[in-house]
Design an enzyme around this catalytic site. Structure first.
Site, PDB file in Angstrom:
ATOM      1  N   ASP A 264      64.613  11.325  20.043  1.00  0.00           N
ATOM      2  CA  ASP A 264      64.464  11.694  18.741  1.00  0.00           C
ATOM      3  C   ASP A 264      63.173  11.139  17.897  1.00  0.00           C
ATOM      4  O   ASP A 264      62.642  11.674  16.504  1.00  0.00           O
ATOM      5  CB  ASP A 264      65.489  11.766  18.117  1.00  0.00           C
ATOM      6  CG  ASP A 264      66.044  10.363  17.619  1.00  0.00           C
ATOM      7  OD1 ASP A 264      65.386   9.353  18.201  1.00  0.00           O
ATOM      8  OD2 ASP A 264      67.181  10.288  16.847  1.00  0.00           O
ATOM      9  N   SER A 265      62.519  10.323  18.572  1.00  0.00           N
ATOM     10  CA  SER A 265      61.037   9.746  17.985  1.00  0.00           C
ATOM     11  C   SER A 265      60.230  10.991  18.069  1.00  0.00           C
ATOM     12  O   SER A 265      59.120  10.894  17.287  1.00  0.00           O
ATOM     13  CB  SER A 265      60.623   8.579  18.924  1.00  0.00           C
ATOM     14  OG  SER A 265      60.574   8.881  20.287  1.00  0.00           O
TER      15      SER A 265
ATOM     16  N   ASP B 260      67.897  12.784  23.715  1.00  0.00           N
ATOM     17  CA  ASP B 260      68.676  12.113  22.491  1.00  0.00           C
ATOM     18  C   ASP B 260      69.525  13.295  22.096  1.00  0.00           C
ATOM     19  O   ASP B 260      69.056  14.302  21.745  1.00  0.00           O
ATOM     20  CB  ASP B 260      67.493  11.734  21.439  1.00  0.00           C
ATOM     21  CG  ASP B 260      67.406  10.119  21.543  1.00  0.00           C
ATOM     22  OD1 ASP B 260      68.429   9.504  22.044  1.00  0.00           O
ATOM     23  OD2 ASP B 260      66.577   9.657  20.870  1.00  0.00           O
TER      24      ASP B 260
ATOM     25  N   LYS C 242      71.435  10.766  25.340  1.00  0.00           N
ATOM     26  CA  LYS C 242      71.723   9.254  24.573  1.00  0.00           C
ATOM     27  C   LYS C 242      72.339   9.182  23.430  1.00  0.00           C
ATOM     28  O   LYS C 242      71.974  10.276  22.641  1.00  0.00           O
ATOM     29  CB  LYS C 242      70.238   8.522  24.923  1.00  0.00           C
ATOM     30  CG  LYS C 242      70.235   7.493  24.054  1.00  0.00           C
ATOM     31  CD  LYS C 242      68.952   6.655  24.631  1.00  0.00           C
ATOM     32  CE  LYS C 242      67.680   6.757  23.360  1.00  0.00           C
ATOM     33  NZ  LYS C 242      68.049   6.693  21.892  1.00  0.00           N
TER      34      LYS C 242
ATOM     35  N   GLU D 134      73.154   6.570  19.815  1.00  0.00           N
ATOM     36  CA  GLU D 134      72.962   5.273  19.168  1.00  0.00           C
ATOM     37  C   GLU D 134      74.488   4.863  18.609  1.00  0.00           C
ATOM     38  O   GLU D 134      74.957   5.482  18.164  1.00  0.00           O
ATOM     39  CB  GLU D 134      72.090   5.504  18.489  1.00  0.00           C
ATOM     40  CG  GLU D 134      70.600   5.934  18.825  1.00  0.00           C
ATOM     41  CD  GLU D 134      69.579   5.826  17.696  1.00  0.00           C
ATOM     42  OE1 GLU D 134      69.935   5.612  16.610  1.00  0.00           O
ATOM     43  OE2 GLU D 134      68.491   6.466  17.809  1.00  0.00           O
TER      44      GLU D 134
ATOM     45  N   GLU E  61      67.273  -1.942  21.736  1.00  0.00           N
ATOM     46  CA  GLU E  61      65.995  -2.102  20.958  1.00  0.00           C
ATOM     47  C   GLU E  61      65.984  -3.213  19.963  1.00  0.00           C
ATOM     48  O   GLU E  61      66.566  -3.419  19.028  1.00  0.00           O
ATOM     49  CB  GLU E  61      65.719  -0.634  20.355  1.00  0.00           C
ATOM     50  CG  GLU E  61      64.664  -0.534  19.272  1.00  0.00           C
ATOM     51  CD  GLU E  61      64.278   0.574  18.951  1.00  0.00           C
ATOM     52  OE1 GLU E  61      65.221   1.782  19.564  1.00  0.00           O
ATOM     53  OE2 GLU E  61      63.414   1.241  18.294  1.00  0.00           O
TER      54      GLU E  61
HETATM   55  O1  KIV Z   1      63.854   8.181  20.177  1.00  0.00           O
HETATM   56  C1  KIV Z   1      63.232   7.425  20.925  1.00  0.00           C
HETATM   57  O2  KIV Z   1      62.039   7.540  21.658  1.00  0.00           O
HETATM   58  C2  KIV Z   1      63.986   6.250  21.518  1.00  0.00           C
HETATM   59  C3  KIV Z   1      63.319   5.244  22.377  1.00  0.00           C
HETATM   60  C4  KIV Z   1      62.323   4.347  21.577  1.00  0.00           C
HETATM   61  C5  KIV Z   1      64.455   4.247  23.040  1.00  0.00           C
HETATM   62  O3  KIV Z   1      65.204   5.972  21.250  1.00  0.00           O
END
Ligand code: KIV
Length: 291
Positions: free
Chosen positions: A50-51, A89, A119, A121, A188
């Site tokens: 989600d970056s 994500d 993924k 969090e 992280e």
């Molecule tokens: O959103 C993302 O890119 C991430 C990574 C930096 C692990 O969660």
């Protein structure tokens, strides 16, 4: 590629089996062309993080990223990926509210994008969601330490678990995530000695980012690795290229050529036979005198 062509992506089981055998290289990607390059380079996992909210969409953080946006980018990444396992994500608030909502949203992510692993969090407070997703057949990657979706309560984008008490809690959370069925775990921005201790105690691979080299693998953001994102570069990033200035110079050279009439030249243009040009000029002259 034909729909019948077989693609054999790595699976979550291949990733699990790599523990103790080889280090895992993980990188983010958010579109077809970059996914193709990342995949050809031989990474094990492509993370549609989600970056994307920050590096692709120019937002301040990841909180406004929607499920639809994750689906959209994941579809593009899958089209460009042949070998790597693609993990998508689950965005902010798509799984926190409870098991049913997590199942519903993960089902949408998998069915609408085609992705086969997600993924999430967080620690012990999302165990029921992780267990339910795994029971439903969706491999889950966990994420502990600095979890950007919770940055507001963590005091910003800061190193986490720096004292013994918080570090012990993180180890307990990591073990609980493994117990709940996670096939791997992102760590992280935590101290390297802690990440090493977590990695030694887990049977699933840990993927570090700002967590030292005691992890079973490493992940970076595509734009950070290539020097494409200027707004903020965390200390733990190593830039392997500075493509930003190269791209800017190439675009400036193109704009200059266009303004000077130096592009396109005949090699970039399509020709027409003299006979057809003569015919065109004749019919054009006719048409222009009658209109
Ligand atoms: O959103 C993302 O890119 C991430 C990574 C930096 C692990 O969660």
């Amino acid at each position: 590629m034909s729909v019948h062509e077989k693609i054999s992506h790595l699976t979550s089981r291949d990733i699990l089996a790599a523990k103790g055998q080889r280090k895992l290289a993980v990188l983010t990607a958010y579109d077809y062309s970059s996914a193709m390059l990342v995949d050809e380079a031989g990474v094990d996992i492509i993370l549609v993080g989600d970056s994307l909210g920050m590096v692709m969409l120019g937002r301040e953080d990841t909180l406004s990223v929607t499920l639809e946006e994750c689906i959209h980018h994941t579809k593009a990444v899958l089209r460009g990926t042949r070998r790597a396992l693609v993990v998508a994500d689950m965005p902010f608030m798509s799984y926190e509210a409870g098991v049913n909502e997590a199942l519903h949203n993960a089902a949408r992510l998998c069915q609408e994008s085609g992705v086969r692993a997600v993924k999430v969090e967080g620690g012990s407070w999302i165990l029921p969601q992780i267990e339910a997703l795994v029971r439903a057949g969706i491999p889950v990657m966990g994420h502990l330490g600095l979890t950007p979706q919770r940055a507001a309560v963590l005091g910003g984008f800061k190193v986490q678990a720096k004292n013994a008490e918080a570090a012990l809690q993180l180890i307990k959370d990591a073990l609980a995530l493994q117990e709940a069925g996670c096939f791997s775990l992102v760590l992280e921005a935590i101290p390297a000695p802690l990440a090493r201790r977590v990695s030694e105690r887990l049977a699933i691979p840990t993927i570090g980012i700002g967590a030292g080299n005691g992890c079973d693998g490493q992940v970076l953001v595509y734009h950070d690795l290539l020097g494409l994102y200027k707004d903020f570069t965390p200390r733990f990033v190593r830039r392997y290229a500075a493509l930003g200035p190269i791209i800017r110079d190439a675009v400036a050279a193109y704009a200059d050529d266009v303004r000077q009439g130096a592009f396109p030249t005949s090699e970039h243009a399509f020709s027409m036979s003299d006979e057809e040009i003569a015919k065109l000029d004749a019919v054009l002259a006719d048409w222009e005198t009658t209109r």
